[in-house]
Design an enzyme around this catalytic site. Structure first.
Site, mmCIF file in Angstrom:
data_model
loop_
_atom_site.group_PDB
_atom_site.id
_atom_site.type_symbol
_atom_site.label_atom_id
_atom_site.label_comp_id
_atom_site.label_asym_id
_atom_site.label_seq_id
_atom_site.Cartn_x
_atom_site.Cartn_y
_atom_site.Cartn_z
ATOM 1 N N HIS A 179 -12.831 -4.462 31.147
ATOM 2 C CA HIS A 179 -13.005 -4.448 32.598
ATOM 3 C C HIS A 179 -14.304 -3.741 33.002
ATOM 4 C CE1 HIS A 179 -11.760 -2.759 36.711
ATOM 5 N NE2 HIS A 179 -11.882 -4.068 36.878
ATOM 6 N N HIS B 119 -20.209 -3.890 41.174
ATOM 7 C CA HIS B 119 -18.899 -4.093 41.796
ATOM 8 C C HIS B 119 -18.940 -3.938 43.308
ATOM 9 C CE1 HIS B 119 -14.923 -2.898 43.304
ATOM 10 N NE2 HIS B 119 -14.480 -3.785 42.418
HETATM 11 O O1 G3P Z 1 -11.164 -9.122 37.752
HETATM 12 C C1 G3P Z 1 -10.203 -8.121 37.675
HETATM 13 C C2 G3P Z 1 -10.581 -6.956 38.530
HETATM 14 O O2 G3P Z 1 -11.913 -6.602 38.221
HETATM 15 C C3 G3P Z 1 -10.483 -7.252 39.977
HETATM 16 O O3 G3P Z 1 -10.684 -6.156 40.766
HETATM 17 O O4 G3P Z 1 -11.981 -4.673 42.179
HETATM 18 O O5 G3P Z 1 -11.975 -4.316 39.717
HETATM 19 O O6 G3P Z 1 -13.199 -6.246 40.687
HETATM 20 P P1 G3P Z 1 -12.028 -5.313 40.841
HETATM 21 MG MG MG Z 2 -13.888 -7.238 38.884
#
Ligand code: G3P
Ligand code: MG
Length: 245
Positions: free
Chosen positions: A7, A49
């Site tokens: 992630h 992000h």
């Molecule tokens: O793609 C999974 C996750 O990354 C979604 O939430 O806010 O971490 O981009 P976020």
């Molecule tokens: Mg994400």
């Protein structure tokens, strides 16, 4: 085989969404990462992000005001640790090069751009143009919380597999209609309150199920016992063995 997605890269041990965090996956035999992409003022897609710079860089302000020449002066590593001082804010083009060189596969999350439809179309086209430069062996899954964006991307580039993102709060009784209308093959569901029947229901409807963000090994095992296809975790380097469980 269950799949482990890093992630924002190896975000527990390197600054999220930098080439250190993403490219570093190969050091741990992690072959898939998840990352976030949005577009700056001159139309360059970058890896970040948030739509503002303050949390993950040494700068403040909106990413939407940046041009590519300014990226060199931005430090996206020091906030995490002095060890990563000077780590650049990457462009998608730089990441594509790393994916080809290090043989990495990517779940590219396209952010729900805050600047309207025209910019969103630009973002979609810019992402497609970059992804088309990947070597044939590389695998890609494009995801978004913005299901209209995802439907538009599918219309423009039907050869890319897509995943619709749902927070726990957004996963309502209409999830199947939303999935079918946006044309995604995969559903990415937030871990919070997720139950085994929901995983089974989505798979019975023909969708792959990946769950985010799963940082507990016990929960990861439980999800895989339920048959989940993948998890998106900050600790991919510690969970990668679960692909061979
Ligand atoms: O793609 C999974 C996750 O990354 C979604 O939430 O806010 O971490 O981009 P976020
Ligand atoms: Mg994400």
């Amino acid at each position: 085989m269950p799949r482990i997605f890093a992630h924002r890269g190896l975000s527990a041990i390197a600054p999220e969404n930098t080439l250190a965090a993403l490219g570093g996956c190969s050091d741990y035999r992690v072959s898939w990462f998840e990352t976030d992409v949005d577009i700056i003022a001159d139309g360059t897609p970058i890896i970040i992000h948030d739509s503002s710079l303050h949390r993950t860089t040494n700068r403040t302000g909106s990413i939407y005001d940046l041009t590519v020449e300014q990226l060199d002066d931005i430090d996206a590593g020091s906030w995490f640790s002095p060890e990563f001082a000077g780590e650049p804010l990457p462009t998608l083009a730089q990441l594509i090069q790393v994916m080809n060189e290090s043989k990495l596969n990517g779940n590219i999350e396209i952010k729900s751009n805050e600047q309207g439809a025209e910019r969103t179309f630009q973002l979609i086209d810019a992402v497609i143009a970059e992804l088309d430069k990947l070597d044939d062996e590389r695998k890609v899954l494009i995801s978004s919380f913005n299901l209209l964006l995802l439907a538009e991307l599918k219309r423009r580039a039907p050869h890319y597999r897509t995943a619709a993102l749902f927070t726990a709060d957004a996963l309502g009784h209409d999830w199947l209609s939303l999935m079918q209308l946006c044309g995604a093959e995969t559903i990415h569901i937030e871990d919070r309150n997720l139950t085994q029947p929901m995983v089974a229901l989505a798979q019975k409807a023909g969708f792959e199920v990946n769950v985010y963000t799963v940082n507990s090994r016990a929960r990861a095992n439980q999800l895989f016992n339920w048959g989940a296809d993948g998890i998106i975790t900050d600790y991919a380097h510690e969970m990668i063995h679960l692909e061979n469980r």
